[in-house]
Scaffold this motif. Structure first.
Motif, PDB file in Angstrom:
ATOM      1  N   THR A 174      -5.875  37.211  60.482  1.00  0.00           N
ATOM      2  CA  THR A 174      -5.053  36.808  59.587  1.00  0.00           C
ATOM      3  C   THR A 174      -5.806  36.434  58.383  1.00  0.00           C
ATOM      4  O   THR A 174      -5.702  36.562  57.409  1.00  0.00           O
ATOM      5  CB  THR A 174      -4.083  35.618  59.960  1.00  0.00           C
ATOM      6  OG1 THR A 174      -5.056  34.687  60.817  1.00  0.00           O
ATOM      7  CG2 THR A 174      -2.955  36.000  60.833  1.00  0.00           C
ATOM      8  N   MET A 175      -7.128  36.007  58.700  1.00  0.00           N
ATOM      9  CA  MET A 175      -7.978  35.615  57.457  1.00  0.00           C
ATOM     10  C   MET A 175      -8.391  36.694  56.756  1.00  0.00           C
ATOM     11  O   MET A 175      -8.221  36.732  55.563  1.00  0.00           O
ATOM     12  CB  MET A 175      -9.269  34.835  57.800  1.00  0.00           C
ATOM     13  CG  MET A 175      -9.991  34.184  56.762  1.00  0.00           C
ATOM     14  SD  MET A 175      -9.109  33.361  55.491  1.00  0.00           S
ATOM     15  CE  MET A 175      -9.637  31.761  56.015  1.00  0.00           C
ATOM     16  N   ARG A 177      -6.713  39.322  56.400  1.00  0.00           N
ATOM     17  CA  ARG A 177      -5.273  39.981  55.557  1.00  0.00           C
ATOM     18  C   ARG A 177      -5.207  39.076  54.032  1.00  0.00           C
ATOM     19  O   ARG A 177      -4.839  39.588  53.293  1.00  0.00           O
ATOM     20  CB  ARG A 177      -3.999  39.714  56.209  1.00  0.00           C
ATOM     21  CG  ARG A 177      -3.996  40.332  57.557  1.00  0.00           C
ATOM     22  CD  ARG A 177      -3.873  41.763  57.544  1.00  0.00           C
ATOM     23  NE  ARG A 177      -5.388  42.453  57.298  1.00  0.00           N
ATOM     24  CZ  ARG A 177      -6.036  42.642  58.303  1.00  0.00           C
ATOM     25  NH1 ARG A 177      -5.834  42.285  59.561  1.00  0.00           N
ATOM     26  NH2 ARG A 177      -7.138  43.494  58.123  1.00  0.00           N
ATOM     27  N   LEU A 178      -5.698  37.718  54.294  1.00  0.00           N
ATOM     28  CA  LEU A 178      -5.734  36.984  53.127  1.00  0.00           C
ATOM     29  C   LEU A 178      -6.747  37.354  52.104  1.00  0.00           C
ATOM     30  O   LEU A 178      -6.503  37.204  51.005  1.00  0.00           O
ATOM     31  CB  LEU A 178      -5.999  35.195  53.657  1.00  0.00           C
ATOM     32  CG  LEU A 178      -6.065  34.373  52.500  1.00  0.00           C
ATOM     33  CD1 LEU A 178      -4.531  34.003  52.377  1.00  0.00           C
ATOM     34  CD2 LEU A 178      -6.811  33.210  52.914  1.00  0.00           C
ATOM     35  N   GLU A 197      -7.846  40.268  51.953  1.00  0.00           N
ATOM     36  CA  GLU A 197      -7.654  41.628  51.416  1.00  0.00           C
ATOM     37  C   GLU A 197      -6.580  41.565  50.197  1.00  0.00           C
ATOM     38  O   GLU A 197      -6.518  42.344  49.175  1.00  0.00           O
ATOM     39  CB  GLU A 197      -6.936  42.508  52.443  1.00  0.00           C
ATOM     40  CG  GLU A 197      -7.787  43.175  53.079  1.00  0.00           C
ATOM     41  CD  GLU A 197      -7.157  43.980  54.551  1.00  0.00           C
ATOM     42  OE1 GLU A 197      -5.872  44.136  54.395  1.00  0.00           O
ATOM     43  OE2 GLU A 197      -7.794  44.373  55.504  1.00  0.00           O
ATOM     44  N   GLY A 198      -5.749  40.461  50.428  1.00  0.00           N
ATOM     45  CA  GLY A 198      -4.509  40.228  49.119  1.00  0.00           C
ATOM     46  C   GLY A 198      -3.361  40.929  49.285  1.00  0.00           C
ATOM     47  O   GLY A 198      -3.293  41.932  50.219  1.00  0.00           O
ATOM     48  N   PRO A 199      -2.706  40.688  48.520  1.00  0.00           N
ATOM     49  CA  PRO A 199      -1.001  41.235  48.765  1.00  0.00           C
ATOM     50  C   PRO A 199      -1.134  42.820  48.502  1.00  0.00           C
ATOM     51  O   PRO A 199      -1.531  43.261  47.541  1.00  0.00           O
ATOM     52  CB  PRO A 199      -0.248  40.411  47.701  1.00  0.00           C
ATOM     53  CG  PRO A 199      -1.102  39.383  47.303  1.00  0.00           C
ATOM     54  CD  PRO A 199      -2.503  39.788  47.418  1.00  0.00           C
ATOM     55  N   LEU A 200      -0.176  43.414  49.105  1.00  0.00           N
ATOM     56  CA  LEU A 200       0.044  44.889  48.857  1.00  0.00           C
ATOM     57  C   LEU A 200       1.240  45.047  48.297  1.00  0.00           C
ATOM     58  O   LEU A 200       1.899  46.019  48.115  1.00  0.00           O
ATOM     59  CB  LEU A 200      -0.056  45.770  50.359  1.00  0.00           C
ATOM     60  CG  LEU A 200      -1.271  45.543  51.270  1.00  0.00           C
ATOM     61  CD1 LEU A 200      -1.161  46.100  52.335  1.00  0.00           C
ATOM     62  CD2 LEU A 200      -2.461  46.282  50.133  1.00  0.00           C
ATOM     63  N   ARG A 258       0.401  35.309  51.354  1.00  0.00           N
ATOM     64  CA  ARG A 258      -0.847  36.132  51.418  1.00  0.00           C
ATOM     65  C   ARG A 258      -1.434  36.496  52.836  1.00  0.00           C
ATOM     66  O   ARG A 258      -1.889  37.401  53.022  1.00  0.00           O
ATOM     67  CB  ARG A 258      -1.910  35.050  50.640  1.00  0.00           C
ATOM     68  CG  ARG A 258      -1.411  34.703  49.438  1.00  0.00           C
ATOM     69  CD  ARG A 258      -2.049  35.499  48.316  1.00  0.00           C
ATOM     70  NE  ARG A 258      -1.525  35.337  47.159  1.00  0.00           N
ATOM     71  CZ  ARG A 258      -1.786  35.917  46.061  1.00  0.00           C
ATOM     72  NH1 ARG A 258      -2.702  36.676  45.865  1.00  0.00           N
ATOM     73  NH2 ARG A 258      -0.993  35.730  44.998  1.00  0.00           N
ATOM     74  N   PHE A 259      -1.185  35.466  53.785  1.00  0.00           N
ATOM     75  CA  PHE A 259      -1.596  36.101  55.241  1.00  0.00           C
ATOM     76  C   PHE A 259      -0.722  37.208  55.587  1.00  0.00           C
ATOM     77  O   PHE A 259      -1.428  37.910  56.670  1.00  0.00           O
ATOM     78  CB  PHE A 259      -1.351  34.806  56.031  1.00  0.00           C
ATOM     79  CG  PHE A 259      -2.361  33.618  56.112  1.00  0.00           C
ATOM     80  CD1 PHE A 259      -3.919  34.156  56.329  1.00  0.00           C
ATOM     81  CD2 PHE A 259      -1.951  32.489  55.695  1.00  0.00           C
ATOM     82  CE1 PHE A 259      -4.765  33.151  56.481  1.00  0.00           C
ATOM     83  CE2 PHE A 259      -3.168  31.539  55.710  1.00  0.00           C
ATOM     84  CZ  PHE A 259      -4.299  32.082  56.210  1.00  0.00           C
ATOM     85  N   HIS A 308       0.074  39.695  53.728  1.00  0.00           N
ATOM     86  CA  HIS A 308      -0.028  40.864  52.630  1.00  0.00           C
ATOM     87  C   HIS A 308       0.921  40.907  51.601  1.00  0.00           C
ATOM     88  O   HIS A 308       1.194  41.983  50.990  1.00  0.00           O
ATOM     89  CB  HIS A 308       0.015  42.237  53.201  1.00  0.00           C
ATOM     90  CG  HIS A 308      -1.358  42.840  53.794  1.00  0.00           C
ATOM     91  ND1 HIS A 308      -2.449  42.521  53.128  1.00  0.00           N
ATOM     92  CD2 HIS A 308      -1.674  43.512  54.769  1.00  0.00           C
ATOM     93  CE1 HIS A 308      -3.584  42.916  53.879  1.00  0.00           C
ATOM     94  NE2 HIS A 308      -2.894  43.634  54.770  1.00  0.00           N
ATOM     95  N   ARG A 309       1.697  39.649  51.191  1.00  0.00           N
ATOM     96  CA  ARG A 309       2.730  39.530  50.254  1.00  0.00           C
ATOM     97  C   ARG A 309       2.459  38.249  49.194  1.00  0.00           C
ATOM     98  O   ARG A 309       1.555  37.746  49.672  1.00  0.00           O
ATOM     99  CB  ARG A 309       4.143  39.395  50.631  1.00  0.00           C
ATOM    100  CG  ARG A 309       4.302  38.730  52.035  1.00  0.00           C
ATOM    101  CD  ARG A 309       5.583  38.654  52.641  1.00  0.00           C
ATOM    102  NE  ARG A 309       5.711  37.602  53.379  1.00  0.00           N
ATOM    103  CZ  ARG A 309       6.153  36.485  53.257  1.00  0.00           C
ATOM    104  NH1 ARG A 309       6.599  36.172  52.125  1.00  0.00           N
ATOM    105  NH2 ARG A 309       6.039  35.406  53.979  1.00  0.00           N
TER     106      ARG A 309
END
Lengths: 194, 332
Positions: free
Chosen positions: A55-56, A58-59, A61-64, B44-45, B47-48
């Motif tokens: 999960t970290m 993903r944080l 990487e930033g929002p898609l 954010r966790f 991807h949004r």
């Protein structure tokens, strides 16, 4: 149930025998260690840390997210959006000759064409006739693109616009003028190789 | 070192009142921000972005939420027990506010202690007051007159029993090392080394039990939005529901505050004395981030897994931790 099992065993299919195992494809299943106990707790802890790492990542990487109303999803060049009617660029005459082939091809029966004769001196289209009425009921259209294929003069093509929501069903019946007009806001197109 | 807090240190009444008002104002200013921060971080966790429509960066989202909750009807089921139903959300708020009092934001500076009150029994007070919240949940769940609420309430009671013990034992190691129950003294005792290093197991157990205490994932069994439709909160609406949510964040802050004070050196940090509360707040926010991080990661435990983790893993581990600490404290 038990009787059925007994008769199956009598036919020589003893599930425990080695010969039986050789005769069928044996798939080795990899099972995780049994849960519970000290080892289980230790493994659960390790797996938890692995999850936290995931999960970290993903944080970081930033929002898609594509923030839709401000930022539109680009469409592919062959995306079938709202129809467009075309004119000849040099003469400004409509390409549509009112042949109604699009209406005939339409599986949703949403195109209505009423043809009229061109008057010399005040020509609307390049052919003998033109479409006096050309309506597409977009609330019925299934965006299959058959009209585009059926058209002998490439007068109608599927555009890229996909924002056609409206408050009234009758507003979704697009007239010839609306279909001929350029869309107010261009839908972004995906670049090559995207 | 004193075994208990310095009871000779007495402040003027007006200072106490001003102090409590300031702590109250600051914490209740943080709480709405915390809700946005949590939602944005969870986003954010995943991807949004999370809420970013109301105000710049979605900062005003809690205002919109509270406005919506307040304007809603205070619905009450026909077969609910009215007084207890109203008391349900109030008790957890009370417990959270009371627990805030002992969180140390700094030592005595210019004759003013930068904490609500330095009670000599510090940690005991935290446990005593923290348990009141469960009365609120239990009463709220029972008086709602709904199956889901009752199930959620029973679960929270069972969860409390499973985790309060290990939580206490986890802190016992720290108390033995510092030789005091007062949070101010515990922080002072961490001048050389933060207790998170010698008491790492205790820290882990405390945080795990803290997740359970605050009803957060992976231990949000009482709420269990999927199977119990928010458990004890099912029948609550409007601001009563809102105060349950508020309490959840307040408890996160309190547990983070206690953990920061007990394990992360509280207000200790480089810089002048007036930075102490900032350091404390920063450490609390690090722990709050861990809370949110864990929520974004772990699924909800099954009920039997939760019980067996509490009784079969955490409790023996905490007991072992206490024994080893006791032996080490006595021998060295």
């Amino acid at each position: 149930m038990s009787k059925a099992n007994g008769s199956a065993g009598g036919d020589g299919f003893d599930p425990k025998s080695a010969a039986y195992l050789d005769s069928i494809d044996v798939v080795q299943i990899q099972r995780g260690p049994e849960p519970g106990g000290v080892g289980g707790a230790y493994r659960a802890f390790g797996e938890t840390l692995r999850g936290l790492k995931t999960t970290m990542a993903r944080l970081i990487e930033g929002p898609l997210t594509i923030e839709y109303p401000e930022e539109k999803t680009p469409v592919y060049p062959r995306f079938r959006g709202r129809h467009k009617l075309h004119k000849f660029e040099d003469t400004g005459l409509e390409k549509c000759v009112g042949c109604s082939l699009c209406a005939a091809a339409c599986p949703a029966d949403c195109i209505r064409v009423v043809a009229a004769e061109n008057i010399p001196g005040d020509r609307v289209s390049a052919g003998e006739r033109y479409a006096a009425v050309y309506e597409i009921n977009l609330s019925r259209c299934i965006f299959c693109g058959y009209c585009e294929i059926a058209c002998p003069f490439d007068a109608i093509t599927m555009g890229h616009d996909y924002e056609m929501a409206d408050y009234d069903r009758s507003d979704l019946i697009f007239t010839k003028e609306m279909l001929l007009a350029e869309p107010i806001e261009r839908t972004p197109l995906k670049s090559e190789g995207e | 070192m004193l075994p208990f807090a310095d009871t000779q240190f007495v402040e003027a009444t007006w200072i106490m009142i001003v102090k409590s008002l300031v702590i109250f104002a600051i914490v209740f200013g943080i709480l709405p921000i915390l809700t946005v921060v949590e939602r944005k971080l969870i986003g954010r966790f995943q991807h949004r972005y999370g809420p970013n429509r109301v105000g710049p960066f979605g900062i005003l989202q809690p205002l919109a939420d509270v406005g919506k909750l307040i304007s809603k009807e205070s619905f009450r089921p026909a077969n609910a027990v009215s007084t207890l139903f109203i008391l349900g959300p109030l008790l957890p708020v009370l417990s959270g506010v009371l627990a805030l009092a002992i969180i140390p934001w700094g030592n005595v500076q210019d004759g003013v202690g930068l904490y609500g009150i330095d009670v000599p029994i510090g940690i005991l007070y935290f446990f005593a007051v923290g348990s009141i919240a469960f009365y609120g949940m239990l009463l709220g769940g029972w008086s709602s007159g709904s199956k889901y609420s009752l199930l959620g309430a029973m679960r929270s009671a069972a969860q409390l029993i499973s985790y309060e013990v290990s939580m206490g034992l986890a802190l016992l190691g720290v108390i033995m090392m510092s030789g005091s129950l007062s949070l101010v003294d515990v922080v002072e005792a961490q001048g050389t080394i933060w207790f998170v290093i010698p008491q790492f197991v205790g820290f882990l157990i405390f945080m795990l039990a803290g997740f359970a205490e605050t009803n957060r994932t992976p231990f949000d069994m009482p709420e269990a939005d999927a199977e119990l439709v928010q458990g004890f909160m099912t029948e609550y609406g409007g601001m009563r529901f809102g105060s349950f949510l508020l309490v959840e964040y307040m408890e996160i802050l309190v547990v983070s505050g206690i953990a920061a004070a007990m394990f992360l050196g509280g207000w200790m940090g480089p810089g002048p004395g007036w930075l102490d509360p900032i350091w404390m707040l920063a450490k609390m926010f690090v722990l709050v981030f861990v809370f949110i991080w864990v929520r974004a990661t772990l699924p909800r435990l099954r009920y039997d897994q939760l019980m067996s983790l509490g009784w079969k893993v955490l409790l023996p581990l905490a007991t072992l931790n206490v024994l080893v600490t006791a032996v080490l404290v006595v021998t060295t």
